[in-house]
Motif scaffolding. Structure first.
Motif, mmCIF file in Angstrom:
data_model
loop_
_atom_site.group_PDB
_atom_site.id
_atom_site.type_symbol
_atom_site.label_atom_id
_atom_site.label_comp_id
_atom_site.label_asym_id
_atom_site.label_seq_id
_atom_site.Cartn_x
_atom_site.Cartn_y
_atom_site.Cartn_z
ATOM 1 N N ARG A 190 -18.893 46.215 4.709
ATOM 2 C CA ARG A 190 -18.403 44.860 6.033
ATOM 3 C C ARG A 190 -16.711 44.493 6.737
ATOM 4 O O ARG A 190 -16.710 44.626 7.925
ATOM 5 N N ALA A 191 -16.004 45.057 6.390
ATOM 6 C CA ALA A 191 -14.892 45.405 6.649
ATOM 7 C C ALA A 191 -14.811 46.816 7.488
ATOM 8 O O ALA A 191 -13.728 46.230 8.318
ATOM 9 N N VAL A 192 -15.236 48.001 6.936
ATOM 10 C CA VAL A 192 -15.387 48.655 8.251
ATOM 11 C C VAL A 192 -16.361 47.935 9.344
ATOM 12 O O VAL A 192 -15.411 48.182 10.537
ATOM 13 N N PHE A 193 -17.293 46.852 9.243
ATOM 14 C CA PHE A 193 -18.468 46.545 10.392
ATOM 15 C C PHE A 193 -17.242 46.030 11.245
ATOM 16 O O PHE A 193 -17.136 45.592 12.252
ATOM 17 N N ILE A 251 -16.518 46.971 15.379
ATOM 18 C CA ILE A 251 -16.629 45.584 16.139
ATOM 19 C C ILE A 251 -15.087 45.016 17.085
ATOM 20 O O ILE A 251 -14.975 44.934 17.831
ATOM 21 N N CYS A 252 -13.869 44.698 16.055
ATOM 22 C CA CYS A 252 -12.886 44.258 16.460
ATOM 23 C C CYS A 252 -12.187 45.072 17.033
ATOM 24 O O CYS A 252 -11.754 44.856 18.170
ATOM 25 N N ILE A 278 -6.678 40.550 15.266
ATOM 26 C CA ILE A 278 -6.673 39.413 14.120
ATOM 27 C C ILE A 278 -7.231 40.432 13.261
ATOM 28 O O ILE A 278 -7.466 40.653 12.231
ATOM 29 N N GLY A 279 -8.716 40.492 13.604
ATOM 30 C CA GLY A 279 -10.094 41.077 13.005
ATOM 31 C C GLY A 279 -9.912 42.237 12.815
ATOM 32 O O GLY A 279 -9.891 42.568 10.686
ATOM 33 N N PHE A 280 -9.079 43.189 13.085
ATOM 34 C CA PHE A 280 -8.717 44.143 12.987
ATOM 35 C C PHE A 280 -8.436 44.917 12.082
ATOM 36 O O PHE A 280 -8.512 45.621 10.483
ATOM 37 N N LEU A 281 -6.780 43.994 11.808
ATOM 38 C CA LEU A 281 -5.983 44.316 10.948
ATOM 39 C C LEU A 281 -6.777 43.377 9.510
ATOM 40 O O LEU A 281 -6.592 44.123 8.507
ATOM 41 N N GLU A 282 -7.408 41.987 9.641
ATOM 42 C CA GLU A 282 -7.749 42.158 8.421
ATOM 43 C C GLU A 282 -8.765 42.779 7.654
ATOM 44 O O GLU A 282 -9.137 42.926 6.423
ATOM 45 N N GLY A 283 -10.078 43.237 8.762
ATOM 46 C CA GLY A 283 -11.076 44.108 8.034
ATOM 47 C C GLY A 283 -9.997 45.849 7.515
ATOM 48 O O GLY A 283 -10.119 46.191 6.518
ATOM 49 N N LEU A 284 -8.520 45.837 8.410
ATOM 50 C CA LEU A 284 -8.118 47.154 7.909
ATOM 51 C C LEU A 284 -7.199 46.565 6.542
ATOM 52 O O LEU A 284 -7.288 47.928 5.472
ATOM 53 N N VAL A 285 -6.517 45.846 5.942
ATOM 54 C CA VAL A 285 -6.641 45.362 4.710
ATOM 55 C C VAL A 285 -7.663 45.166 4.339
ATOM 56 O O VAL A 285 -6.962 45.844 2.666
#
Length: 194
Positions: A112-115, A119-120, A173-180
């Motif tokens: 889900r984080a990769v998705f 998307i972001c 922000i969403g991209f960074l949260e997903g990477l983390v």
């Protein structure tokens, strides 16, 4: 609020929106982003309330006054444009935009984080490409005024700059949260299984 109620609410939200299980930033940065979210949400709600007031004024003027108030329709249209522009970032961050969810619920937390990262990244790329053109579009309104309110159209056209700038920031922000979330060990091991 009861802690069990909070857990049940989070589980229900994850069932409705699988991407909500991707953890967001915590601490000082998370609080700052939360305050910014609240600011833009309040501004969007104020625009919505102003739209309702403007439309009610238009209805009341048509019913009770011998003349119609011509500027209300134009003002309500501009308020609607800004309501959308101000809320687009928060909508993206909270995953409340229209989407087709065919397989999200079958993914584990990292998937889900990769998705979310993909998307972001697409949103950020699109906003990055469109933002200079939105600025040019806004500058075209510098010498124009609106028909009834006589407001420089620069202020109205600037809503496109606001919208794409917020998409850029919130997408990042969403991209960074997903990477983390991808590289962090899962806080709940059971969230990893689909």
């Amino acid at each position: 609020m009861d802690p069990n109620h909070k857990v049940a609410e989070q589980e229900a939200l994850e069932q409705l929106d699988p991407l909500a299980s991707v953890p967001t930033f915590k601490g000082a940065l998370g609080r700052l982003i939360g305050w910014v979210d609240t600011l833009f949400t309040v501004l969007a709600v104020l625009a919505l309330v102003a739209i309702a007031g403007t439309v009610l004024l238009q209805i009341a003027a048509r019913l009770f006054l011998p003349f119609s108030v011509s500027w209300t329709e134009e003002l309500s249209r501009y308020l609607f444009i800004y309501m959308v522009a101000l809320s687009v970032g928060v909508v993206l961050r909270q995953h409340r935009n229209v989407s087709v969810e065919l397989f999200h619920h079958t993914l584990g937390l990292r998937a889900r984080a990769v998705f979310q990262v993909v998307i972001c990244l697409l949103v950020v790329g699109f906003a990055w490409m469109v933002l200079p053109h939105a600025w040019q579009y806004a500058m075209n309104g510098a010498w124009q005024t609106s028909p009834t309110l006589k407001v420089p159209m620069l202020y109205i056209f600037f809503s496109t700059v606001v919208m794409f700038a917020l998409l850029l920031v919130y997408g990042a922000i969403g991209f960074l949260e997903g990477l983390v979330a991808i590289f962090r060990s899962p806080e709940r091991p059971d969230a990893e299984t689909p």
